[in-house]
Write a protein that holds these residues in place. Structure first.
Motif, PDB file in Angstrom:
ATOM      1  N   MET B  73       6.941  10.527  24.652  1.00 34.37           N
ATOM      2  CA  MET B  73       6.739  10.251  26.073  1.00 34.37           C
ATOM      3  C   MET B  73       6.853  11.532  26.888  1.00 34.37           C
ATOM      4  O   MET B  73       7.749  12.352  26.664  1.00 34.37           O
ATOM      5  CB  MET B  73       7.777   9.238  26.576  1.00 34.37           C
ATOM      6  CG  MET B  73       7.420   7.792  26.233  1.00 34.37           C
ATOM      7  SD  MET B  73       8.836   6.702  26.375  1.00 34.37           S
ATOM      8  CE  MET B  73       9.320   6.972  28.068  1.00 34.37           C
ATOM      9  N   ALA B  74       5.967  11.684  27.875  1.00 35.59           N
ATOM     10  CA  ALA B  74       5.956  12.918  28.666  1.00 35.59           C
ATOM     11  C   ALA B  74       7.291  13.125  29.382  1.00 35.59           C
ATOM     12  O   ALA B  74       7.792  14.239  29.477  1.00 35.59           O
ATOM     13  CB  ALA B  74       4.815  12.871  29.692  1.00 35.59           C
ATOM     14  N   TYR B  75       7.854  12.030  29.863  1.00 39.18           N
ATOM     15  CA  TYR B  75       9.091  12.161  30.635  1.00 39.18           C
ATOM     16  C   TYR B  75      10.237  12.669  29.762  1.00 39.18           C
ATOM     17  O   TYR B  75      11.035  13.496  30.196  1.00 39.18           O
ATOM     18  CB  TYR B  75       9.453  10.800  31.263  1.00 39.18           C
ATOM     19  CG  TYR B  75      10.511  10.919  32.330  1.00 39.18           C
ATOM     20  CD1 TYR B  75      10.219  11.574  33.526  1.00 39.18           C
ATOM     21  CD2 TYR B  75      11.785  10.417  32.140  1.00 39.18           C
ATOM     22  CE1 TYR B  75      11.179  11.713  34.510  1.00 39.18           C
ATOM     23  CE2 TYR B  75      12.751  10.549  33.122  1.00 39.18           C
ATOM     24  CZ  TYR B  75      12.447  11.192  34.305  1.00 39.18           C
ATOM     25  OH  TYR B  75      13.393  11.332  35.279  1.00 39.18           O
ATOM     26  N   ILE B  76      10.291  12.181  28.525  1.00 35.62           N
ATOM     27  CA  ILE B  76      11.353  12.627  27.623  1.00 35.62           C
ATOM     28  C   ILE B  76      11.127  14.094  27.248  1.00 35.62           C
ATOM     29  O   ILE B  76      12.070  14.872  27.122  1.00 35.62           O
ATOM     30  CB  ILE B  76      11.398  11.740  26.363  1.00 35.62           C
ATOM     31  CG1 ILE B  76      11.457  10.276  26.747  1.00 35.62           C
ATOM     32  CG2 ILE B  76      12.601  12.101  25.487  1.00 35.62           C
ATOM     33  CD1 ILE B  76      12.674   9.868  27.522  1.00 35.62           C
ATOM     34  N   GLN B  77       9.863  14.474  27.116  1.00 37.46           N
ATOM     35  CA  GLN B  77       9.580  15.892  26.854  1.00 37.46           C
ATOM     36  C   GLN B  77      10.086  16.758  27.997  1.00 37.46           C
ATOM     37  O   GLN B  77      10.528  17.882  27.811  1.00 37.46           O
ATOM     38  CB  GLN B  77       8.070  16.109  26.669  1.00 37.46           C
ATOM     39  CG  GLN B  77       7.521  15.497  25.409  1.00 37.46           C
ATOM     40  CD  GLN B  77       6.041  15.779  25.224  1.00 37.46           C
ATOM     41  OE1 GLN B  77       5.415  16.426  26.066  1.00 37.46           O
ATOM     42  NE2 GLN B  77       5.475  15.298  24.126  1.00 37.46           N
ATOM     43  N   GLN B  78      10.038  16.168  29.194  1.00 40.59           N
ATOM     44  CA  GLN B  78      10.431  16.925  30.382  1.00 40.59           C
ATOM     45  C   GLN B  78      11.953  17.009  30.530  1.00 40.59           C
ATOM     46  O   GLN B  78      12.487  18.069  30.844  1.00 40.59           O
ATOM     47  CB  GLN B  78       9.813  16.254  31.622  1.00 40.59           C
ATOM     48  CG  GLN B  78       9.930  17.051  32.891  1.00 40.59           C
ATOM     49  CD  GLN B  78       9.456  16.243  34.094  1.00 40.59           C
ATOM     50  OE1 GLN B  78       8.808  15.222  33.955  1.00 40.59           O
ATOM     51  NE2 GLN B  78       9.796  16.713  35.273  1.00 40.59           N
ATOM     52  N   VAL B  79      12.644  15.892  30.338  1.00 41.41           N
ATOM     53  CA  VAL B  79      14.085  15.882  30.638  1.00 41.41           C
ATOM     54  C   VAL B  79      14.964  15.649  29.418  1.00 41.41           C
ATOM     55  O   VAL B  79      16.181  15.722  29.518  1.00 41.41           O
ATOM     56  CB  VAL B  79      14.440  14.816  31.698  1.00 41.41           C
ATOM     57  CG1 VAL B  79      13.641  15.015  32.954  1.00 41.41           C
ATOM     58  CG2 VAL B  79      14.254  13.423  31.145  1.00 41.41           C
ATOM     59  N   GLY B  80      14.357  15.319  28.269  1.00 39.53           N
ATOM     60  CA  GLY B  80      15.176  15.023  27.095  1.00 39.53           C
ATOM     61  C   GLY B  80      15.469  16.291  26.316  1.00 39.53           C
ATOM     62  O   GLY B  80      14.769  17.290  26.436  1.00 39.53           O
ATOM     63  N   SER B  81      16.531  16.234  25.544  1.00 38.62           N
ATOM     64  CA  SER B  81      16.845  17.341  24.659  1.00 38.62           C
ATOM     65  C   SER B  81      17.832  16.811  23.642  1.00 38.62           C
ATOM     66  O   SER B  81      18.702  15.998  23.965  1.00 38.62           O
ATOM     67  CB  SER B  81      17.457  18.498  25.432  1.00 38.62           C
ATOM     68  OG  SER B  81      18.247  19.283  24.573  1.00 38.62           O
ATOM     69  N   ALA B 165      12.780  21.423  23.525  1.00 38.74           N
ATOM     70  CA  ALA B 165      12.954  20.534  24.673  1.00 38.74           C
ATOM     71  C   ALA B 165      14.041  21.085  25.592  1.00 38.74           C
ATOM     72  O   ALA B 165      15.120  21.451  25.136  1.00 38.74           O
ATOM     73  CB  ALA B 165      13.329  19.137  24.214  1.00 38.74           C
ATOM     74  N   PRO B 166      13.761  21.140  26.882  1.00 41.07           N
ATOM     75  CA  PRO B 166      14.702  21.786  27.796  1.00 41.07           C
ATOM     76  C   PRO B 166      15.881  20.919  28.195  1.00 41.07           C
ATOM     77  O   PRO B 166      16.946  21.435  28.513  1.00 41.07           O
ATOM     78  CB  PRO B 166      13.841  22.070  29.029  1.00 41.07           C
ATOM     79  CG  PRO B 166      12.792  21.013  29.001  1.00 41.07           C
ATOM     80  CD  PRO B 166      12.542  20.689  27.569  1.00 41.07           C
ATOM     81  N   GLY B 167      15.725  19.608  28.191  1.00 42.68           N
ATOM     82  CA  GLY B 167      16.779  18.753  28.741  1.00 42.68           C
ATOM     83  C   GLY B 167      16.694  18.759  30.241  1.00 42.68           C
ATOM     84  O   GLY B 167      15.833  19.415  30.838  1.00 42.68           O
ATOM     85  N   PRO B 168      17.586  18.017  30.907  1.00 39.46           N
ATOM     86  CA  PRO B 168      17.559  17.979  32.371  1.00 39.46           C
ATOM     87  C   PRO B 168      17.851  19.361  32.938  1.00 39.46           C
ATOM     88  O   PRO B 168      18.404  20.218  32.241  1.00 39.46           O
ATOM     89  CB  PRO B 168      18.671  17.008  32.746  1.00 39.46           C
ATOM     90  CG  PRO B 168      19.140  16.385  31.483  1.00 39.46           C
ATOM     91  CD  PRO B 168      18.678  17.212  30.354  1.00 39.46           C
ATOM     92  N   ASN B 169      17.472  19.570  34.168  1.00 38.08           N
ATOM     93  CA  ASN B 169      17.821  20.793  34.885  1.00 38.08           C
ATOM     94  C   ASN B 169      19.312  21.108  34.642  1.00 38.08           C
ATOM     95  O   ASN B 169      20.146  20.232  34.795  1.00 38.08           O
ATOM     96  CB  ASN B 169      17.554  20.531  36.369  1.00 38.08           C
ATOM     97  CG  ASN B 169      17.816  21.756  37.217  1.00 38.08           C
ATOM     98  OD1 ASN B 169      18.662  22.575  36.891  1.00 38.08           O
ATOM     99  ND2 ASN B 169      17.077  21.869  38.294  1.00 38.08           N
TER     100      ASN B 169
END
Lengths: 162, 675
Positions: B73-81, B165-169
């Protein structure tokens, strides 16, 4: 006791209060706050300058390289020269352009941001004044409630409570 | 891959259910009202349950995707780690645009369901019906945003490497408050939808008496309370995480949360005038509309990328959606108010500026001007760019300069207003009632000067704070003497407790803004340094790699020979970003706040530290707590008093024969409301 209370709250005590407040305020606001450290001066200037690469943060808050560079520049100017805060900021404006200023100027188009709040406040107060005047005229036009009115209200209240 | 498609497929299905239930709910209730079909109307809560079930399913699936690290999922790629600790991984749901809309939709649907449940016995009432329609329409809007431009379940790019994966900010994963600040703030934002929905319902049905207002009084109060707590938690988070030692930076996103708070605060005050006297109807409706539309405008500003801000997230089509919705709300509401103009004309008049009503009006002028200033300052860069084609920034100093006089005037009003009677006050009465509060103010001033405070602005603030506190305490003292513990509950008394909380916050802000000391300390290992009444000793500078994906440089500084505080710089290895974490020692009278400067290495024997001594910060949080407690007390039913709907001697003349009735007969008495 009641009498004492009333006498205590009479005008002379209010005058005393006013004198106390005015004199303490005068003493407190005129005495020196102690010398400002150089760091505090640097912070004060840094708070008025925007970080050029980030979004709306001041040089004081942001921790990136560009901000640190400006901060160092301010530090040098504060430590090594006699320049005042305003002169330092004017110098930074010359180097980096007007968009490093965090406080809008009071000239040209930017003056609007200072004028409009004052206008809003005056309009608000004037609006209230007009409203009160109208209400007063309206109230003057109405006569006082008659005894019959009062009986009606009393009866209605009695009905409700039963 | 199967799990992946499951999460997004079921999540989308949940959103679809929410959208469908809201749309059909709105249509069914509308149809039921038009046809007078009570059976259909009684079914309306079911649509709310369905919508809630749908969004709950989506949220559960989003959490499942986060927990299982579903990188399809795009969102997990964005905020998941894989490295994010469980709690922050849970909070990662609202750490970016799509998930934050999802959380908003969840809270909103929860409120819709709560309204449906609270009024389940009166669903055949047209007023409740229209309120539900408005709730359903707003819910449907958020479902559409979530389904369309801000889809949290969209597919990610193929071949994504989870190791990168970066994880959340990083700023959103190093303090526990990130778990509480956004949801509580959203409870406040979204909660104002309920009074707004009832206001619109009242306009549509023409039942513009005080009934709808009484129904939603507690909803408005609780939303306001959550908004207050949410804003304060945001300040706390900023203080504990951002490292510049402040709580409020007048950033556009912060302003976006303050705007509805300001108009909401004006509303919960002026609404009392309407409850009591039946006046200010248009004004109160306008304040509610303003509050609700400002939450939407704030969402637009912070999520469209039009305004630069540290915590603005995302840009793109979402902005257009919110702007259109904002326009729709404003046009529809103003249109309705204009259409009902004749029925909104208030009977009666306010006798004297020197009265409780007059004070509430002055309060409203100040809060409205305050809101205008904040809105103007926030939007001004946009105006300049559009009209003058250049970049400009309106920063904290501007807001500080303008909010100071407004704040002082509000404090003054807080001192005077509680002792004012309704209708009219005499100077003799004021002289009597204000005597001790005024001396309390003088005492506060003398005390501040004695402990060394300087400068006229903070001194005036302290004096007025003492004055206002005196007035609040006076009211509570009188009430408790008369009624025992009940003297703390009810609107007026609970309100005074809230005032005391506000005063604490005002004092904390005035002193921390005026008397903060800051310096740069160059600490040598095992050498005690003294500054601003405190001693500092560096004992070690070490690297901590216990947390996967992070490496933290930690300085141990012994403060005043006893307590060790640990300012650190955490490097997030996946992003390559350094985030300083301040070390704070909190005290009753002042905080010591240390931030590690960049450039040190583990094992160094010397380190550069930015140090702040900030007075009274703790009282911000205590004040917030007192405000929350006060709101709870205010929501309790107080002692029985005359209601707005009770008959009074004041002549009621609306100039129209068809509405010339005593207040109480205009509409059925609202059930279950006894305030």
């Amino acid at each position: 006791m009641n009498d004492l209370n009333r006498r205590l709250k009479s005008w002379p005590s209010w005058v005393v209060l006013l004198i106390v407040v005015a004199s303490v305020l005068a003493v407190g606001s005129t005495r020196s706050a102690g010398p400002q450290t150089q760091e505090e001066r640097i912070d004060a200037v840094a708070r008025r300058v925007a970080c050029p690469v980030c979004n709306g943060e001041s040089v004081f808050e942001s921790r990136n390289r560009a901000s640190r560079a400006i901060r160092n520049e301010i530090t040098d100017l504060v430590r090594a020269t006699e320049a005042t805060d305003d002169q330092i900021i004017a110098g930074l404006e010359n180097t980096y352009g007007a968009d490093v200023l965090l406080v809008p100027k009071a000239t040209g188009f930017d003056a609007l941001i200072w004028v409009l709040p004052a206008v809003a406040f005056v309009l608000g107060v004037a609006g209230l004044a007009v409203a009160f005047r109208r209400w007063k005229l309206q109230a003057d036009a109405n006569v006082d409630p008659t005894d019959a009115d009062r009986d009606l209200v009393a009866a209605a209240l009695r009905d409700r409570d039963e | 891959m199967i799990a992946a498609s499951l999460n997004s497929a079921v999540g989308r299905a949940g959103l679809m259910l929410m959208l469908g239930a809201s749309v059909f709910g709105a249509l069914a209730v509308l149809y039921g009202i038009r046809k007078g079909d009570k059976k259909l109307l009684r079914q309306s809560p079911r649509y709310a349950w369905l919508a809630l079930a749908g969004i709950t399913l989506s949220v559960v699936m989003m959490q499942r995707a986060l927990i299982t690290r579903d990188f399809s999922m795009a969102y997990i790629q964005q905020v998941g780690s894989p490295d994010t600790p469980a709690l922050y991984n849970f909070a990662a749901m609202w750490s970016a645009l799509e998930g934050s809309i999802l959380l908003w939709a969840f809270v909103l649907t929860g409120f819709t369901a709560a309204v449906a449940w609270r009024f389940r016995k009166r669903t055949d009432d047209v007023l409740v019906g229209w309120a539900l329609i408005v709730m359903f329409v707003v819910t449907a809007f958020f479902a559409m945003v979530s389904f369309g431009p801000a889809d949290p379940f969209s597919n990610g790019v193929a071949g994504f490497n989870p190791a990168t994966a970066p994880g959340p900010n990083p700023l959103l994963q190093n303090h526990i408050l990130v778990l509480f600040h956004p949801p509580i703030l959203y409870l406040g934002f979204v909660g104002f939808t309920v009074p707004f929905a009832f206001a619109i319902a009242a306009l549509v049905t023409g039942r513009l008496g005080e009934g709808w207002l009484l129904e939603t009084r507690r909803w408005a109060l609780f939303s306001w309370s959550f908004l207050t707590i949410g804003i304060l938690l945001g300040g706390w988070w900023s203080y504990e995480v951002l490292g510049w030692g402040g709580v409020w930076a007048w950033d556009p996103v912060e302003n976006a949360s303050l705007l509805p708070w300001l108009t909401g605060t004006a509303y919960i005050h002026s609404v009392l005038v309407q409850e009591r006297r039946g006046m200010l109807r248009v004004w109160n409706l306008s304040l509610l509309v303003a509050t609700f539309s400002l939450t939407i405008l704030g969402t637009f500003l912070t999520r469209s990328g039009v305004i630069e801000s540290v915590h603005a997230f995302g840009d793109g089509p979402v902005g257009a959606w919110f702007l259109s919705f904002f326009g729709l709300i404003v046009v529809v509401s103003l249109g309705l108010i204009a259409w009902r103009g004749d029925r909104l004309r208030s009977p009666g008049s306010i006798d004297s500026p020197l009265s409780r009503e007059g004070a509430f009006l002055a309060n409203n002028v100040l809060f409205t001007v305050f809101a205008f200033v904040v809105l103007l300052g926030t939007l001004f860069p946009l105006l300049v760019e559009v009209l003058d084609d250049r970049r400009t920034i309106v920063g904290a100093p501007y807001f500080d300069r303008l909010s100071m006089p407004i704040g002082l005037m509000l404090l003054f009003l807080m001192a005077i207003a509680p002792v004012l009677p309704w209708r009219k006050a005499s100077t003799e009465l004021l002289r009597d009632r204000l005597f001790w509060p005024a001396w309390a103010g003088a005492g506060a001033l003398v005390f501040s000067v004695a402990v060394g405070a300087t400068g006229w602005a903070p001194l005036v603030a302290f004096a007025l704070a003492g004055f206002a506190a005196g007035a609040a305490v006076r009211q509570i003292a009188i009430a408790t003497r008369r009624q025992g513990w009940r003297g703390f509950v009810g609107r007026a008394n609970g309100g005074m407790v809230v005032h005391i909380g506000v005063i604490m916050i005002a004092v904390a802000l005035a002193s921390s803004n005026s008397f903060t000391h800051a310096t740069r300390l160059q600490l040598e290992q095992n050498v005690v340094q003294e500054w601003s009444g405190h001693t500092f000793e560096l004992t070690s500078l070490t690297e901590n790699t216990s947390q996967a994906g992070q490496s933290a440089l930690e300085a141990r500084v012994v403060l005043d020979g006893s307590k060790t505080i640990v300012p650190a710089i955490t490097t997030y290895l996946n992003i390559g970003l350094d985030v300083p974490t301040p070390g704070v020692r909190t005290g009753l009278t002042n905080d010591v706040y240390l931030t590690l400067e960049q450039g040190s290495k583990p094992g160094d024997t010397s380190v550069s530290i930015q140090a702040f001594v900030r007075p009274m910060i703790l009282w911000l949080w205590i004040g917030g707590l007192v405000m929350a407690v006060g709101t709870l007390l205010a929501a309790f039913p107080g002692n029985k008093r005359r209601r707005a709907t009770d008959p009074v001697s004041a002549p009621i003349d609306t100039g129209r024969p068809d509405v010339q009735r005593p207040e109480g007969e205009q509409e059925p008495e609202p059930a279950g409301v006894s305030v």
